[in-house]
Write a protein that holds these residues in place. Structure first.
Motif, PDB file in Angstrom:
ATOM      1  N   LEU A 150       0.814  -1.221   0.000  1.00  0.00           N
ATOM      2  CA  LEU A 150       0.000   0.000   0.000  1.00  0.00           C
ATOM      3  C   LEU A 150       0.847   1.271   0.000  1.00  0.00           C
ATOM      4  N   GLY A 151       2.170   1.113   0.062  1.00  0.00           N
ATOM      5  CA  GLY A 151       3.061   2.266   0.067  1.00  0.00           C
ATOM      6  C   GLY A 151       3.118   2.984   1.404  1.00  0.00           C
ATOM      7  N   LEU A 152       2.810   2.273   2.483  1.00  0.00           N
ATOM      8  CA  LEU A 152       2.729   2.904   3.790  1.00  0.00           C
ATOM      9  C   LEU A 152       3.881   2.562   4.727  1.00  0.00           C
ATOM     10  N   VAL A 153       4.872   1.811   4.238  1.00  0.00           N
ATOM     11  CA  VAL A 153       6.001   1.421   5.085  1.00  0.00           C
ATOM     12  C   VAL A 153       7.206   2.290   4.755  1.00  0.00           C
ATOM     13  N   ARG A 154       7.856   2.764   5.785  1.00  0.00           N
ATOM     14  CA  ARG A 154       9.097   3.526   5.643  1.00  0.00           C
ATOM     15  C   ARG A 154      10.163   2.783   6.425  1.00  0.00           C
ATOM     16  N   ASP A 155      11.371   2.753   5.909  1.00  0.00           N
ATOM     17  CA  ASP A 155      12.471   2.048   6.561  1.00  0.00           C
ATOM     18  C   ASP A 155      13.386   3.017   7.289  1.00  0.00           C
ATOM     19  N   VAL A 156      13.847   2.576   8.434  1.00  0.00           N
ATOM     20  CA  VAL A 156      14.856   3.302   9.203  1.00  0.00           C
ATOM     21  C   VAL A 156      15.991   2.327   9.478  1.00  0.00           C
ATOM     22  N   ASP A 157      17.210   2.752   9.222  1.00  0.00           N
ATOM     23  CA  ASP A 157      18.383   1.914   9.459  1.00  0.00           C
ATOM     24  C   ASP A 157      18.621   1.787  10.965  1.00  0.00           C
ATOM     25  N   ALA A 158      18.285   0.647  11.522  1.00  0.00           N
ATOM     26  CA  ALA A 158      18.422   0.433  12.962  1.00  0.00           C
ATOM     27  C   ALA A 158      19.864   0.159  13.378  1.00  0.00           C
ATOM     28  N   ASN A 159      20.775   0.124  12.417  1.00  0.00           N
ATOM     29  CA  ASN A 159      22.184  -0.029  12.756  1.00  0.00           C
ATOM     30  C   ASN A 159      22.812   1.296  13.173  1.00  0.00           C
ATOM     31  N   LEU A 160      22.090   2.386  12.964  1.00  0.00           N
ATOM     32  CA  LEU A 160      22.563   3.690  13.409  1.00  0.00           C
ATOM     33  C   LEU A 160      22.511   3.746  14.929  1.00  0.00           C
ATOM     34  N   ASP A 161      23.229   4.705  15.508  1.00  0.00           N
ATOM     35  CA  ASP A 161      23.104   4.891  16.956  1.00  0.00           C
ATOM     36  C   ASP A 161      21.724   5.474  17.250  1.00  0.00           C
ATOM     37  N   LYS A 162      21.359   5.536  18.516  1.00  0.00           N
ATOM     38  CA  LYS A 162      19.990   5.944  18.852  1.00  0.00           C
ATOM     39  C   LYS A 162      19.659   7.337  18.343  1.00  0.00           C
ATOM     40  N   ASP A 163      20.621   8.249  18.347  1.00  0.00           N
ATOM     41  CA  ASP A 163      20.353   9.591  17.824  1.00  0.00           C
ATOM     42  C   ASP A 163      20.139   9.564  16.310  1.00  0.00           C
ATOM     43  N   VAL A 200      18.918   7.004  14.584  1.00  0.00           N
ATOM     44  CA  VAL A 200      17.594   6.412  14.353  1.00  0.00           C
ATOM     45  C   VAL A 200      16.518   7.463  14.599  1.00  0.00           C
ATOM     46  N   TRP A 201      16.669   8.222  15.683  1.00  0.00           N
ATOM     47  CA  TRP A 201      15.689   9.259  16.013  1.00  0.00           C
ATOM     48  C   TRP A 201      15.636  10.322  14.909  1.00  0.00           C
ATOM     49  N   THR A 202      16.794  10.746  14.423  1.00  0.00           N
ATOM     50  CA  THR A 202      16.846  11.748  13.363  1.00  0.00           C
ATOM     51  C   THR A 202      16.186  11.224  12.087  1.00  0.00           C
ATOM     52  N   ALA A 203      16.465   9.964  11.743  1.00  0.00           N
ATOM     53  CA  ALA A 203      15.867   9.372  10.545  1.00  0.00           C
ATOM     54  C   ALA A 203      14.353   9.256  10.695  1.00  0.00           C
ATOM     55  N   ALA A 204      13.892   8.845  11.875  1.00  0.00           N
ATOM     56  CA  ALA A 204      12.453   8.719  12.115  1.00  0.00           C
ATOM     57  C   ALA A 204      11.771  10.082  12.046  1.00  0.00           C
ATOM     58  N   GLN A 205      12.402  11.083  12.634  1.00  0.00           N
ATOM     59  CA  GLN A 205      11.841  12.438  12.576  1.00  0.00           C
ATOM     60  C   GLN A 205      11.721  12.920  11.140  1.00  0.00           C
TER      61      GLN A 205
END
Length: 74
Positions: free
Chosen positions: A43-56, A58-63
């Motif tokens: 449906l085109g509703l999934v976005r990927d975030v690289d969880a290998n990044l440090d927590k900051d 991941v947070w920046t990518a999610a934002q």
């Protein structure tokens, strides 16, 4: 994941933190979540975030994803 859960089992006191139980739980998790992810990806509703990044990271990518999905105010 298995190594982390086995390590947790050393101190958790949980009888089900053993290699066989962990393997079974991961298999169930995968079989239950993959169809859901596939459906919403289609449906085109999934976005990927690289969880290998440090927590900051991941947070920046999610934002950034959230901001990109937020309609601009008029």
């Amino acid at each position: 994941m298995t190594a982390r859960l086995l390590s947790r089992g050393e101190t958790s006191g949980r009888a089900d933190d053993n290699a066989d139980a962990i393997k079974s739980r991961l298999k169930v998790y995968t079989s239950k979540t993959e169809p859901v992810i596939a459906h919403y990806t289609h449906l085109g509703l999934v976005r990927d975030v690289d969880a290998n990044l440090d927590k900051d990271g991941v947070w920046t990518a999610a934002q950034a994803i959230i901001v990109s999905l937020t309609p601009t105010a008029k």
